[in-house]
Design a protein around this motif. Sequence first.
Motif, PDB file in Angstrom:
ATOM      1  N   HIS A  25       0.814  -1.213   0.000  1.00 67.80           N
ATOM      2  CA  HIS A  25       0.000   0.000   0.000  1.00 67.80           C
ATOM      3  C   HIS A  25       0.851   1.268   0.000  1.00 67.80           C
ATOM      4  O   HIS A  25       1.968   1.295   0.515  1.00 67.80           O
ATOM      5  N   ALA A  26       0.284   2.320  -0.579  1.00 68.72           N
ATOM      6  CA  ALA A  26       0.873   3.654  -0.495  1.00 68.72           C
ATOM      7  C   ALA A  26       0.270   4.339   0.724  1.00 68.72           C
ATOM      8  O   ALA A  26      -0.953   4.457   0.839  1.00 68.72           O
ATOM      9  N   ILE A  27       1.114   4.775   1.631  1.00 72.03           N
ATOM     10  CA  ILE A  27       0.672   5.396   2.879  1.00 72.03           C
ATOM     11  C   ILE A  27       1.182   6.823   2.916  1.00 72.03           C
ATOM     12  O   ILE A  27       2.367   7.081   2.665  1.00 72.03           O
ATOM     13  N   ASN A  28       0.308   7.752   3.231  1.00 73.98           N
ATOM     14  CA  ASN A  28       0.682   9.161   3.227  1.00 73.98           C
ATOM     15  C   ASN A  28       1.528   9.562   4.424  1.00 73.98           C
ATOM     16  O   ASN A  28       2.312  10.502   4.348  1.00 73.98           O
ATOM     17  N   ALA A  39       5.289   6.304   8.842  1.00 74.68           N
ATOM     18  CA  ALA A  39       5.018   4.965   8.322  1.00 74.68           C
ATOM     19  C   ALA A  39       5.813   4.713   7.045  1.00 74.68           C
ATOM     20  O   ALA A  39       6.335   3.613   6.830  1.00 74.68           O
ATOM     21  N   ASN A  40       5.934   5.732   6.215  1.00 74.17           N
ATOM     22  CA  ASN A  40       6.685   5.584   4.973  1.00 74.17           C
ATOM     23  C   ASN A  40       8.171   5.366   5.229  1.00 74.17           C
ATOM     24  O   ASN A  40       8.816   4.582   4.526  1.00 74.17           O
ATOM     25  N   LEU A  88      12.571   1.453   4.801  1.00 69.16           N
ATOM     26  CA  LEU A  88      13.652   0.673   5.402  1.00 69.16           C
ATOM     27  C   LEU A  88      13.370  -0.820   5.287  1.00 69.16           C
ATOM     28  O   LEU A  88      14.226  -1.604   4.848  1.00 69.16           O
ATOM     29  N   VAL A  89      12.174  -1.228   5.670  1.00 70.11           N
ATOM     30  CA  VAL A  89      11.849  -2.658   5.719  1.00 70.11           C
ATOM     31  C   VAL A  89      11.833  -3.285   4.326  1.00 70.11           C
ATOM     32  O   VAL A  89      12.309  -4.414   4.146  1.00 70.11           O
ATOM     33  N   THR A  90      11.306  -2.578   3.345  1.00 66.91           N
ATOM     34  CA  THR A  90      11.232  -3.154   1.992  1.00 66.91           C
ATOM     35  C   THR A  90      12.611  -3.394   1.401  1.00 66.91           C
ATOM     36  O   THR A  90      12.786  -4.292   0.569  1.00 66.91           O
ATOM     37  N   ALA A  91      13.605  -2.624   1.840  1.00 66.64           N
ATOM     38  CA  ALA A  91      14.972  -2.864   1.372  1.00 66.64           C
ATOM     39  C   ALA A  91      15.473  -4.229   1.820  1.00 66.64           C
ATOM     40  O   ALA A  91      16.250  -4.885   1.112  1.00 66.64           O
ATOM     41  N   TYR A  92      15.015  -4.697   2.978  1.00 66.74           N
ATOM     42  CA  TYR A  92      15.389  -6.011   3.475  1.00 66.74           C
ATOM     43  C   TYR A  92      14.496  -7.104   2.882  1.00 66.74           C
ATOM     44  O   TYR A  92      14.956  -8.232   2.655  1.00 66.74           O
ATOM     45  N   GLN A  93      13.236  -6.761   2.658  1.00 68.57           N
ATOM     46  CA  GLN A  93      12.312  -7.761   2.111  1.00 68.57           C
ATOM     47  C   GLN A  93      12.739  -8.249   0.734  1.00 68.57           C
ATOM     48  O   GLN A  93      12.417  -9.370   0.346  1.00 68.57           O
TER      49      GLN A  93
END
Length: 291
Positions: free
Chosen positions: A71-74, A78-79, A84-89
């Motif tokens: 999801h895109a979160i404004n 949270a962004n 950070l987390v998606t770089a590890y995912q």
Amino acid sequence: MFSYRHSFHAGNHGDVLKHICQMMLINKLKDKDKGFEYIDTHSGAGIYNLQSQEALKTQEFKQGIDCLTPHAINNAEANQYLELVTAYQKFNQYPGSPEIAKSMVRAQDKLTLMEWHPQEVKNLKHNLNGRNISIHHRDGFEGLVAMTPPALKRGLVLIDPPYELESEYQQVYETICKVYKRWSTGIFAIWYPLISEREVDEGSFSSTNSKLGKSQNLITQLSQQPFKNLLNVELCVTSPSRSGGMYGSGIAIINAPWQFDINIGECLQDIMPLLAQDSGATFNVEWLIQS
């Protein structure tokens, strides 16, 4: 006492709340140029493989971080967490609190990481290294008391034991009371689980003896101490059920920075609907002690 491995729970909704709060608190400390110390009492392995046997057995990350990443979160906080987390995912990994802190601190800051599990401290030393990082194989409660006050007067302590033993709730309370007397200017973030009661075959299951009751008692005890302030943040992704299980979690923050309550409330307003498992999902931000 060495049975708990966070690899079974990495990336769950409890981690989402804990790590967003952690990042927001570190950001607040970084508003000033002067260095600070980050202390993690129960560091774990630092980085977790989401394709490991442990993670796939429970698949708790699917009800946590996996609910947010599509999801895109404004919300800016949270962004920052999601970036950070998606770089590890991308590598099927999830960063634990020590790795998150390492990615955020500056040259003038210091990380003190403690872990008592023999294998986890080996994993931690393998996963993290750096000039401003010290890793200690010791009990986090004992170590926190021994190491405070730190040389750097500003800082953040993250306390998130597994709470597998009932005694850990009392240890959290007693440790905080001792350390606050030594270091009253530090920020203390205490994570705790919200676990529903289980039905039993015989007799009644008193909430004061359950893990839910222990968490509630811990917060009540903390709210009766002479802290400058105490902010309590809770996120529930579903309604409590009689089948048992963790339906949410909370973080009690001593010396919460200015406007942190507003910032975390706005963040949870955006992410709670994405983590919600049913209409019972909710969040609460409440000052228990306000200066």
